[in-house]
Design an enzyme around this catalytic site. Structure first.
Site, mmCIF file in Angstrom:
data_model
loop_
_atom_site.group_PDB
_atom_site.id
_atom_site.type_symbol
_atom_site.label_atom_id
_atom_site.label_comp_id
_atom_site.label_asym_id
_atom_site.label_seq_id
_atom_site.Cartn_x
_atom_site.Cartn_y
_atom_site.Cartn_z
ATOM 1 N N ASP A 1 0.860 -1.184 0.000
ATOM 2 C CA ASP A 1 0.000 0.000 0.000
ATOM 3 C C ASP A 1 0.895 1.233 0.000
ATOM 4 O O ASP A 1 2.114 1.114 0.145
ATOM 5 C CB ASP A 1 -0.993 -0.018 1.169
ATOM 6 N N TYR B 1 3.062 4.668 0.742
ATOM 7 C CA TYR B 1 3.791 5.187 1.891
ATOM 8 C C TYR B 1 2.824 6.005 2.756
ATOM 9 O O TYR B 1 1.978 6.731 2.233
ATOM 10 C CB TYR B 1 4.938 6.095 1.443
ATOM 11 N N PHE C 1 6.423 2.419 -4.586
ATOM 12 C CA PHE C 1 7.834 2.598 -4.204
ATOM 13 C C PHE C 1 8.387 3.992 -4.492
ATOM 14 O O PHE C 1 9.511 4.305 -4.106
ATOM 15 C CB PHE C 1 8.732 1.536 -4.860
ATOM 16 N N HIS D 1 10.599 -9.112 -0.455
ATOM 17 C CA HIS D 1 10.326 -7.674 -0.499
ATOM 18 C C HIS D 1 11.629 -6.907 -0.258
ATOM 19 O O HIS D 1 12.481 -7.356 0.517
ATOM 20 C CB HIS D 1 9.297 -7.318 0.575
#
Length: 223
Positions: A64, A66, A77, A187
Site C-alpha cells: 500500500d 507510503y 515505491f 520484499h
C-alpha cells in the site's frame, strides 16, 4: 467517473459501477473528509494514468502507499522529488546498481520516468491513513487491482511481472498467460531484502526477456 486519458478508460469503464467499488468509494469519501489520507485524491490512479495498458512492459506490484507526509503520489515505491527515498527504494536502487550498473543513489526517489517508460508501478491497495500502514486493506482495493492484473494477463503482447513479498506474490494466481514472465523475490524492505531480494537480478532478467521478444528494454535510470 475516473478518467485516465488513455486505453484504461475503456478497459475499466465498468469497474466503477460494480457493487464493491461503490462501497469502496463511499468509504473513501468519508476517509478523505475525516482523516489524513495518502496519496492526495487526485493522485490515487497515477500509475494507470502514466502507463497505458498497451505500453506496459513491466509491472512492479507494491503493498500500500507510503504513509508518511508528502511521500506517496500514486506510484508504488516512488516518492516525489525533495523527499528522501525510503529504505525499500534505497534497496531497489542498490540492486539496480549491482545488477545493471545504473547508479540512482544520491539523486531522488521519483520513479515517474520508469512509469513513462512502460513500468506500471501498481500498489495492491491504493490509499492509506497517515501513519497507519495497511489501514485500508480489505476495503475493496484488492479487487480493483486484481481486476487490473487480470486485464494485463489477457494481453498477448508480452510483459514482465515483478512480485516482491507476500502481498505481490498473492497476485501470481491471476497471471496465467504463458506470454508473460513472472519474477519472484523477497520484499526490498530492510526486514527482508537480504532474504532473497538482493541478488535477484530482476532488472537484467526483465530486459533480457524484452529483448528476446523484440521489445525495447527499460532504462532503469531516473535522471
Amino acid at each position: 467517473m475516473v478518467k485516465f486519458e488513455n486505453d484504461w478508460d475503456d478497459l475499466l469503464k465498468d469497474e466503477f459501477t460494480k457493487e464493491y467499488y461503490l462501497k469502496l468509494r463511499k468509504f473513501l469519501v468519508s476517509e478523505y473528509k475525516t482523516q489524513r489520507i495518502f496519496p492526495g485524491m487526485y493522485d490515487i490512479f497515477n500509475a494507470l494514468k502514466m502507463t497505458s495498458y498497451n505500453d506496459v512492459k513491466c509491472v512492479i506490484i507494491g503493498q500500500d502507499p507510503y504513509h508518511g507526509e508528502g511521500q506517496a503520489h500514486g506510484l508504488s515505491f516512488s516518492v516525489r522529488k525533495g523527499i528522501a527515498p525510503p529504505p525499500s527504494l534505497v534497496n531497489i536502487f542498490k540492486e539496480i546498481r549491482e545488477d545493471v550498473g545504473v547508479d540512482n543513489t544520491g539523486k531522488h526517489g521519483e520513479l515517474t520516468k520508469w512509469a513513462q517508460n512502460g513500468v506500471l508501478l501498481l500498489n495492491s491497495v491504493l490509499t492509506v491513513r497517515a501513519n497507519q500502514p495497511r489501514s485500508h486493506r480489505g476495503m475493496g482495493w484488492e479487487q480493483f487491482t486484481t481486476d487490473v492484473i487480470e486485464l494485463l494477463n489477457l494481453r498477448e503482447k508480452p510483459m514482465v511481472f515483478m512480485l516482491w513479498g507476500s502481498d505481490a506474490k498473492a497476485k501470481q494466481q491471476f497471471i496465467t498467460n504463458p506470454n508473460h514472465l513472472i519474477l519472484r523475490a523477497a520484499h526490498p524492505s530492510p526486514l527482508s531484502a537480504y532474504n532473497g531480494f538482493f541478488g535477484c537480478r530482476h532488472f537484467s532478467q526483465a530486459n533480457a526477456f524484452l529483448r528476446s521478444k523484440g521489445m525495447e528494454e527499460i532504462d532503469w535510470s531516473i535522471d
